[in-house]
Design a protein around this motif. Structure first.
Motif, PDB file in Angstrom:
ATOM      1  N   ASN A   8       0.902  -5.824   8.255  1.00  0.00           N
ATOM      2  CA  ASN A   8       1.237  -4.982   7.071  1.00  0.00           C
ATOM      3  C   ASN A   8       0.913  -5.613   5.793  1.00  0.00           C
ATOM      4  OD1 ASN A   8       1.868  -2.432   8.490  1.00  0.00           O
ATOM      5  ND2 ASN A   8       4.051  -2.984   8.178  1.00  0.00           N
ATOM      6  N   GLU A   9       1.120  -6.889   5.741  1.00  0.00           N
ATOM      7  CA  GLU A   9       0.971  -7.776   4.722  1.00  0.00           C
ATOM      8  C   GLU A   9      -0.387  -7.997   4.516  1.00  0.00           C
ATOM      9  OE1 GLU A   9       2.939 -11.588   4.977  1.00  0.00           O
ATOM     10  OE2 GLU A   9       4.634 -10.857   4.371  1.00  0.00           O
ATOM     11  N   LEU A  10      -1.089  -7.946   5.722  1.00  0.00           N
ATOM     12  CA  LEU A  10      -2.776  -8.093   5.569  1.00  0.00           C
ATOM     13  C   LEU A  10      -3.412  -6.863   4.824  1.00  0.00           C
ATOM     14  CD1 LEU A  10      -4.921 -10.344   6.135  1.00  0.00           C
ATOM     15  CD2 LEU A  10      -5.168  -8.805   8.364  1.00  0.00           C
ATOM     16  N   LEU A  11      -2.658  -5.704   5.490  1.00  0.00           N
ATOM     17  CA  LEU A  11      -3.238  -4.478   4.883  1.00  0.00           C
ATOM     18  C   LEU A  11      -3.023  -4.277   3.432  1.00  0.00           C
ATOM     19  CD1 LEU A  11      -4.295  -1.915   6.195  1.00  0.00           C
ATOM     20  CD2 LEU A  11      -2.396  -0.869   6.084  1.00  0.00           C
ATOM     21  N   ILE A  12      -1.888  -4.639   3.071  1.00  0.00           N
ATOM     22  CA  ILE A  12      -1.369  -4.357   1.433  1.00  0.00           C
ATOM     23  C   ILE A  12      -2.490  -5.446   0.879  1.00  0.00           C
ATOM     24  CG2 ILE A  12       0.448  -5.009  -0.169  1.00  0.00           C
ATOM     25  CD1 ILE A  12       2.542  -4.166   1.947  1.00  0.00           C
ATOM     26  N   LYS A  13      -2.613  -6.497   1.325  1.00  0.00           N
ATOM     27  CA  LYS A  13      -3.618  -7.361   0.407  1.00  0.00           C
ATOM     28  C   LYS A  13      -4.780  -6.841   0.534  1.00  0.00           C
ATOM     29  CE  LYS A  13      -5.059 -12.282   1.542  1.00  0.00           C
ATOM     30  NZ  LYS A  13      -4.976 -13.014   2.399  1.00  0.00           N
ATOM     31  N   ARG A  14      -5.518  -6.525   1.483  1.00  0.00           N
ATOM     32  CA  ARG A  14      -6.744  -5.874   1.416  1.00  0.00           C
ATOM     33  C   ARG A  14      -6.596  -4.498   0.452  1.00  0.00           C
ATOM     34  NH1 ARG A  14      -8.266  -5.808   7.821  1.00  0.00           N
ATOM     35  NH2 ARG A  14      -8.566  -7.906   8.141  1.00  0.00           N
ATOM     36  N   LYS A  16      -4.776  -4.130  -2.096  1.00  0.00           N
ATOM     37  CA  LYS A  16      -4.769  -4.825  -3.416  1.00  0.00           C
ATOM     38  C   LYS A  16      -6.103  -5.180  -3.836  1.00  0.00           C
ATOM     39  CE  LYS A  16      -0.157  -6.528  -4.212  1.00  0.00           C
ATOM     40  NZ  LYS A  16       0.943  -7.628  -3.898  1.00  0.00           N
ATOM     41  N   SER A  17      -6.961  -5.897  -2.842  1.00  0.00           N
ATOM     42  CA  SER A  17      -8.124  -6.434  -3.260  1.00  0.00           C
ATOM     43  C   SER A  17      -9.212  -5.233  -3.388  1.00  0.00           C
ATOM     44  CB  SER A  17      -8.670  -7.441  -2.119  1.00  0.00           C
ATOM     45  OG  SER A  17      -9.432  -6.815  -1.183  1.00  0.00           O
ATOM     46  N   PHE A  18      -9.032  -4.265  -2.762  1.00  0.00           N
ATOM     47  CA  PHE A  18      -9.847  -3.150  -2.859  1.00  0.00           C
ATOM     48  C   PHE A  18      -9.466  -2.690  -4.404  1.00  0.00           C
ATOM     49  CE2 PHE A  18     -10.582   1.395  -2.814  1.00  0.00           C
ATOM     50  CZ  PHE A  18     -11.994   1.317  -2.483  1.00  0.00           C
ATOM     51  N   ARG A  19      -8.217  -2.367  -4.721  1.00  0.00           N
ATOM     52  CA  ARG A  19      -7.900  -1.886  -5.904  1.00  0.00           C
ATOM     53  C   ARG A  19      -8.531  -2.704  -7.089  1.00  0.00           C
ATOM     54  NH1 ARG A  19      -2.002   0.353  -5.574  1.00  0.00           N
ATOM     55  NH2 ARG A  19      -2.145   0.087  -7.552  1.00  0.00           N
ATOM     56  N   ARG A  20      -8.563  -3.921  -6.895  1.00  0.00           N
ATOM     57  CA  ARG A  20      -9.181  -4.838  -8.034  1.00  0.00           C
ATOM     58  C   ARG A  20     -10.672  -4.498  -8.346  1.00  0.00           C
ATOM     59  NH1 ARG A  20      -7.221 -10.017  -5.987  1.00  0.00           N
ATOM     60  NH2 ARG A  20      -5.070  -8.762  -5.786  1.00  0.00           N
ATOM     61  N   ASN A  21     -11.099  -3.964  -7.216  1.00  0.00           N
ATOM     62  CA  ASN A  21     -12.737  -3.849  -7.390  1.00  0.00           C
ATOM     63  C   ASN A  21     -12.894  -2.445  -8.298  1.00  0.00           C
ATOM     64  OD1 ASN A  21     -15.237  -3.366  -7.291  1.00  0.00           O
ATOM     65  ND2 ASN A  21     -15.496  -4.107  -5.369  1.00  0.00           N
ATOM     66  N   LYS A  22     -12.927  -2.350  -9.608  1.00  0.00           N
ATOM     67  CA  LYS A  22     -12.891  -1.346 -10.246  1.00  0.00           C
ATOM     68  C   LYS A  22     -13.928  -0.535  -9.924  1.00  0.00           C
ATOM     69  CE  LYS A  22      -9.824  -1.893 -13.586  1.00  0.00           C
ATOM     70  NZ  LYS A  22      -9.332  -3.359 -13.189  1.00  0.00           N
ATOM     71  N   ILE A  23     -15.199  -0.897  -9.768  1.00  0.00           N
ATOM     72  CA  ILE A  23     -16.411  -0.214  -9.396  1.00  0.00           C
ATOM     73  C   ILE A  23     -16.257   0.725  -8.365  1.00  0.00           C
ATOM     74  CG2 ILE A  23     -18.799   0.087  -8.857  1.00  0.00           C
ATOM     75  CD1 ILE A  23     -19.038  -2.705 -10.686  1.00  0.00           C
ATOM     76  N   ALA A  24     -15.672   0.010  -7.326  1.00  0.00           N
ATOM     77  CA  ALA A  24     -15.339   0.778  -5.977  1.00  0.00           C
ATOM     78  C   ALA A  24     -14.380   1.900  -5.928  1.00  0.00           C
ATOM     79  CB  ALA A  24     -15.228  -0.166  -4.929  1.00  0.00           C
ATOM     80  N   VAL A  25     -13.330   1.402  -6.665  1.00  0.00           N
ATOM     81  CA  VAL A  25     -12.255   2.498  -6.840  1.00  0.00           C
ATOM     82  C   VAL A  25     -12.798   3.720  -7.598  1.00  0.00           C
ATOM     83  CG1 VAL A  25      -9.926   2.835  -8.053  1.00  0.00           C
ATOM     84  CG2 VAL A  25     -10.331   0.794  -6.808  1.00  0.00           C
ATOM     85  N   THR A  26     -13.552   3.523  -8.681  1.00  0.00           N
ATOM     86  CA  THR A  26     -14.166   4.598  -9.503  1.00  0.00           C
ATOM     87  C   THR A  26     -15.139   5.282  -8.592  1.00  0.00           C
ATOM     88  OG1 THR A  26     -14.338   2.727 -11.029  1.00  0.00           O
ATOM     89  CG2 THR A  26     -15.379   5.209 -11.602  1.00  0.00           C
ATOM     90  N   ALA A  27     -16.127   4.667  -7.778  1.00  0.00           N
ATOM     91  CA  ALA A  27     -16.975   5.649  -6.877  1.00  0.00           C
ATOM     92  C   ALA A  27     -15.983   6.299  -5.832  1.00  0.00           C
ATOM     93  CB  ALA A  27     -17.677   4.423  -6.131  1.00  0.00           C
TER      94      ALA A  27
END
Lengths: 359, 574, 322
Positions: A8-14, A16-27
């Motif tokens: 779970n921790e790993l998933l949350i970390k992932r 989080k890291s995804f959400r930090r990527n603004k471009i990908a989130v926008t996409a």
């Protein structure tokens, strides 16, 4: 227990890291919007996909006016009348106000609820063409929405099918090697070696006529997906071949881990980059492929809409120069492709277990 | 790529006006151009839609091959004038027909040479007819020659005279004499060796191909172009008596795609172009600036129509016998005819450049076209009345049912290779849906469509096109009830209906009659019957529009002959 | 290695057989045959069609037809085209070279652009240039080939660029010096090769970028970095080699997809290649011609696969062959 917390921790970390990527989130958000629009197409579209306004063929996008002689006003449009072949002139005397939540043609929402409510429309005789009309006088905006259902969803299914088969076949072949490898790879080669284009030509002629064109296309795509696995499986096999001699796999084997577990836990994850990128690149290629089929008259058939057949019907120099709004489907394909790739990048960064630098 | 079906009903004619009893027709010999004196030299560049499949014109079955050869490399005894569409002498200089209409005597032009210098004589004509009558040679020229299954007798009277003897008077025979004549000195021994079907394939050395036409083949690059050069031994002369043609070379670029053809013309690389309706406005606005002229030659000879399957042998009828009931109901067919919105078809499928069609005879055929057949102008109200008359009714949501409460639903098929015909189908389908019918409209592969028409017979309705001609008898495989192209119910042993029996009769009478007045009367009635009974419903015909560079002179552009029918007298100004 | 090679070559034989069988049956799946076009010609009687049917052997069952074809093939005879009435080899001969030239040029463009751009994007991740290159690649990916070709041709005409619109050689080609002839062909090659090449550039570039990123972030590269090796050396000496590995596998596949993907581009640009002819042959059911084309494509693919396997082995010492 311990293990699952770690996971779970790993998933949350992932995440989080995804959400930090603004471009990908926008996409991702743009894609979600596109899919939502596709689902709500009959509600958002002012007209049904094949409602034709005979007298308004090749009508340019309707201009919406927000102000009149008295200053700011409720949005309205002018009526137009034909003054020659595909030439229209607006009549300043006749205004038609824009309306929201209007009743119009009936549809079944999600195939269940009957409704005739549409997000917007205009009051009066003149229809509104947000993005212009085509050669039959059909609203391009509405058709784009209906077309997105075909273009966005069917490609998705095709990828799902081909990826699953490819992972399975490539994983098994690479891991076990020897005879199994040989058989699977020869099979893959046979499947790959039949030029897909001609395969399609031949198959398109065999499919029955009285099925809906979306189902027909779905069949074609499924057939292609069954062919598409081969190329991918080869690459996966190559990667598995390389990975299986890595220390950690050898170690897992040495401690007697089951084959299935090794393949799924250790080997396949290392192919995720390839798979995700390949899938995000392949989805648009199915959309494109459909337009190629439409070029030959074998894709989604009129009057049903798809981005591919809308774009391919614009492939005429007169249309490009005189009615450029017919190219809008191409723009949407571009948007989709771009966003899928940006999303793929983001996912890849986030999912990759080795990835540390962006955290 | 505008691909009118591969069908080519031979183009025929009205000569029969002059064909009363016995008569002699002769044209000037030697032949002098009546056009203005041109300038010699220059290279004409045009486009071809596809690769030729063979240079053997006798076995060529596709227009992509005959377009290269017929009239330009090979010539017939007679030919049709591109403007008047009348038959006139070509390699023959005159002909006469006996009183009883059975004996045709033709005098050949003297001094005509094959492009390798050998003289053309009656032996070449006899040789060509030997080939045509040879059962081993798969040529489409043979079947049209047969009269009551018999090949006419032919013989050489002297070096410059041949004679044909028919079993009975048969007016359309004259048209068969347009068949291209082949050189005996080149092909006789090959034919004797049994290799005729293989000779003159596309891999042949161009110099081997010898004809009497205005041009010779110089080079063929598959997929790219065909280069032809002037035949210096050609028999037609300019007003001053010099040997035609004016043009030194003729390059024909192979371009499958209509857009590519347009671009080639716009770039200034070709001299003329067949313009589609959709491009008309764009080209019209460019004409002056780019030094070309747009010529609207009026409706072409094509006919696109919807066929009802009236065939009781339709295997699908086991499950849906009521479909035949609907289609057999004349009110139902009339209702559909009233739902054909031809104005919309013209403006949307042909960009305003088209003409409505009502009769089975092609629109530009001024001799046989009957203008007074029954017409069904677009009117959904009348369509509804017809449906009511046939006891159909609508439910609350506007869906149409027959008197036995069956929802009216059927398929319309057409072929996927042609965008215009697909547009026609969609326009028709949309109006029929407005009538409350459920229509499944789909374009399918051409081959598949053909097998449905020819031997599967399991369709409901089909929209298809035929390239029509001038001579109505060329439709003798289509309209008489035993015809294999009698598409709504082919190869009937006995005519299924009285009106079909009457059409059979009219076609027999029309072929045997010798006076044009008489023939017109028969074919007028035939057109009235088709328009009245509606086994097929006609749509609209596109206009032939050509863009021609202003430096190409002496042109006489028509829907029938196009731009190059008189290539021998065209010339290029600097 | 040698035994491996021999074994792989031997395996090709049953493989090609299987492909031929499958292709033949797929070709025959749809109803009708070559003669259908003639059936709708009112001038051709059913007698003639029946005679042609038996002459071409089209009245026999499919399996019989296949065996006949195979038997002839084993005798080095690819059969005769129905529509051209000359041996298939003569119809295909001139075109196969043209298609090969086009495919080669397209591949050079695709790989020549994709590999360096992919590396650049990976090493300059999320930079403006990376984003620009990506967007640009996606444009190439979003436009269908035939459409892209059409737009390029249109621009050539509109801006009167000194480039040809159609074909492979100029009308005056035969009167040119060898150098001019070469230049002439290159000029004609430009549009179709760019269209075909850029279509695969995008996906290749994305994959190259992805692989490169994977490798750059792997442990041994980090170790190399820690050791203080020059970045250039790391990238080109260590990382690139491993990143290319999966790309090589794609190489073989690319070869055949170029072949079959070229048909529409060839049609629009008038390139006298195999694709255009094959399209007509398959649709017109000119079976022997279509079969020859299909087998040619399959053969190239199989060879391409073999080559990429060999390259893979040379490039990655971890892969063992026994």
């Amino acid at each position: 227990m311990q293990n699952s917390i770690l996971k779970n921790e790993l998933l949350i970390k992932r995440i989080k890291s995804f959400r930090r990527n603004k471009i990908a989130v926008t996409a991702g958000i743009i894609l979600i919007i596109l899919y939502l629009l596709a689902i709500f197409a009959p509600f958002v579209a002012p007209y049904s996909s094949n409602q034709n306004f005979k007298q308004y063929f090749f009508h340019p996008p309707t201009k919406i006016h927000f102000s009149d002689e008295n200053g700011l006003s409720w949005p309205y449009i002018y009526q137009t009348k034909s003054i020659g072949w595909a030439e229209y002139k607006s009549n300043q005397q006749r205004k038609q106000p824009l309306k929201f939540l209007v009743t119009g043609s009936e549809y079944k929402f999600l195939g269940i609820f009957k409704s005739n409510l549409h997000l917007f429309g205009v009051q009066g005789n003149m229809p509104i063409f947000l993005l212009g009309s085509d050669n039959y006088g059909r609203d391009i905006f509405s058709r784009l929405l209906f077309g997105s259902r075909v273009s966005l969803f069917i490609a998705f299914v095709a990828i799902l099918i081909s990826t699953t088969i490819a992972l399975l076949m490539g994983g098994i072949a690479g891991y076990y090697g020897g005879l199994v490898d040989n058989i699977i790879m020869r099979l893959a080669e046979i499947v790959m070696s039949i030029p897909s284009f001609y395969l399609l030509l031949a198959l398109a002629a065999v499919l029955p006529l009285d099925i809906s064109s979306a189902f027909r296309f779905f069949l074609i795509v499924t057939i292609l997906a069954f062919q598409g696995w081969a190329g991918m499986a080869r690459v996966i096999r190559g990667m598995v071949l390389a990975v299986k001699n890595e220390d950690y796999v050898l170690a897992a084997r040495a401690i007697g881990a089951a084959d299935k577990k090794i393949i799924i836990k250790h080997i396949l994850p290392s192919t995720s980059t390839f798979v995700i990128i390949r899938a995000t690149v392949a989805i648009p290629s199915y959309i494109i492929m459909e337009s190629g089929l439409s070029f030959l008259g074998l894709g989604i058939q009129e009057p049903a809409a798809s981005w591919g057949n809308m774009l391919s019907s614009a492939q005429n120099i007169t249309k490009i120069t005189d009615f450029p709004w017919l190219l809008i489907p191409g723009f949407l394909i571009f948007i989709t492709v771009l966003n899928y790739n940006l999303l793929g990048d983001g996912l890849r960064d986030a999912l990759d277990p080795k990835n540390t630098y962006s955290v | 790529m505008k691909k009118r079906i591969f069908i080519y009903l031979i183009l025929f004619m009205l000569i029969f006006a002059t064909l009363a009893a016995a008569q002699n027709i002769s044209l000037q010999d030697p032949w002098y151009s009546k056009k203005e004196q041109g300038k010699y030299g220059g290279t004409l560049i045009s486009t071809l839609t596809g690769d030729p499949k063979t240079f053997n014109i006798l076995i060529a079955k596709e227009t992509s091959s005959t377009d290269v050869l017929a009239g330009y490399i090979f010539e017939g005894l007679l030919t049709r004038n591109g403007v008047t569409t009348e038959l006139e002498p070509e390699l023959a200089k005159e002909w006469s027909i006996s009183e009883d209409g059975k004996v045709y005597t033709l005098k050949l032009r003297r001094g005509v040479q094959w492009s390798d210098g050998v003289e053309f004589t009656a032996d070449d004509v006899i040789f060509t007819f030997d080939l045509i009558s040879d059962q081993q040679i798969p040529t489409s020229s043979r079947d049209v020659m047969l009269i009551d299954a018999e090949f006419p007798e032919y013989k050489k009277l002297d070096k410059y005279t041949v004679q044909f003897k028919l079993a009975k008077s048969f007016a359309p025979f004259l048209n068969n004499l347009t068949a291209p004549i082949l050189p005996k000195h080149k092909l006789y021994s090959i034919w004797q060796a049994g290799d005729f079907n293989k000779v003159w394939g596309i891999n042949t050395e161009p110099a081997e191909i010898v004809g009497t036409g205005p041009f010779k083949l110089k080079e063929y690059k598959p997929g790219e172009r065909i280069i032809m050069v002037k035949n210096n031994l050609y028999w037609r002369k300019d007003p001053a008596g010099k040997t035609l043609p004016y043009l030194e070379n003729w390059v024909r670029i192979i371009a499958d795609n209509q857009e590519t053809k347009s671009l080639l013309f716009e770039k200034g690389q070709t001299h003329f172009l067949a313009v589609r309706g959709i491009d008309y406005k764009r080209f019209a606005s460019k004409a002056d600036q780019n030094d070309f002229t747009l010529v609207n030659a009026g409706p072409n000879f094509g006919t696109d129509f919807l066929i009802f399957n009236l065939n009781p042998r339709n295997p699908k009828l086991k499950e849906q016998p009521w479909k035949l009931e609907w289609f057999n109901n004349i009110h139902f067919r009339k209702a559909i005819a009233y739902a054909f919105d031809k104005q919309t078809m013209i403006s949307q499928a042909m960009a305003g450049q088209g003409t409505p069609q009502w009769s089975p005879v092609s629109s530009p055929n001024k001799v046989y076209l009957n203008q007074d057949v029954k017409k069904y102008p677009f009117n959904l109200e009348k369509a509804r009345q017809e449906l009511k008359a046939a006891k159909f009714y609508w439910d609350d949501s506007g869906k149409l049912y027959d008197q036995n409460d069956r929802r009216v639903e059927f398929n319309i098929l057409t072929y996927a290779e042609n965008n215009t015909i697909i547009s026609l189908m969609n326009i028709i389908a949309s109006d029929l849906r407005n009538l409350g019918m459920k229509i499944n409209a789909s374009p399918i592969e051409f081959n598949k469509l053909v097998s449905k028409l020819d031997n599967e017979w399991d369709f409901d309705t089909i929209i298809i096109g035929l390239t029509g001609g001038v001579e109505p008898h060329s439709g003798s495989n289509v309209w008489p009830s035993n015809g294999h192209l009698h598409m709504w119910n082919p190869r009937q042993k006995n005519p299924a209906t009285e009106w079909e029996a009457r059409i059979d009769e009219l076609f027999r009478l029309g072929a045997a009659a010798t006076s044009i007045k008489q023939r017109q009367k028969y074919y007028d009635e035939f057109q009235e019957i088709i328009a009245e009974k509606l086994p097929v419903i006609y749509t609209v015909v596109p206009n032939s529009i050509y863009a021609v560079r202003n430096n190409l002179k002496n042109t006489d552009i028509t829907a029938y002959g196009g731009v190059i029918w008189n290539i021998y007298e065209l010339y290029l100004e600097d | 290695m040698k035994t491996y090679l021999i074994r792989r070559v031997l395996v090709l034989i049953p493989l090609l057989l299987a492909i031929s069988l499958l292709s033949f049956f797929i070709m025959q799946l749809s109803p009708g045959n070559y003669l259908d076009q003639l059936r709708l010609n009112p001038d051709i009687s059913s007698d003639l069609i029946n005679r042609l049917e038996s002459e071409y052997g089209l009245n026999q069952n499919i399996f019989h037809q296949y065996l006949h074809w195979l038997w002839q093939l084993l005798h080095g005879n690819l059969g005769e085209s129905f529509s051209y009435r000359i041996p298939v080899t003569e119809v295909i001969g001139s075109r196969i070279a043209n298609t090969f030239i086009l495919s080669l040029a397209a591949m050079i463009i695709a790989w020549g652009l994709a590999i360096p751009l992919g590396i650049y994007s990976a090493t300059h991740r999320y930079s403006i240039t990376d984003n620009f290159l990506s967007s640009f690649a996606f444009i190439g990916l979003s436009i269908p080939n035939f459409f892209f070709a059409l737009i390029l041709l249109f621009l050539i005409v509109k801006y009167s660029l000194p480039l040809p619109v159609s074909g492979m050689t100029d009308i005056m080609h035969d009167f040119m010096s060898p150098t001019e002839q070469l230049l002439d062909i290159l000029r004609h090659l430009l549009v179709p090769a760019v269209v075909l090449g850029t279509a695969s550039t995008a996906s290749l570039m994305r994959q190259m970028r992805g692989q490169m990123l994977d490798v750059i972030n792997s442990d041994y590269i980090r170790t190399a970095r820690a050791k203080g090796l020059k970045e250039r050396t790391i990238i080109y000496h260590h990382a690139l080699r491993n990143a290319l590995n999966p790309m090589i596998t794609l190489f073989g596949y690319q070869l055949s997809s170029l072949l079959s993907g070229a048909a529409l581009t060839e049609t629009v640009t008038g390139w006298p290649g195999l694709g255009k002819m094959m399209l007509t042959a398959v649709r017109g059911k000119d079976i022997y011609l279509a079969m020859a084309g299909m087998m040619m494509g399959s053969f190239m693919l199989v060879i391409g696969n073999l080559i990429s396997d060999l390259l893979l082995a040379l490039n990655d010492p971890r892969i063992k062959y026994d």
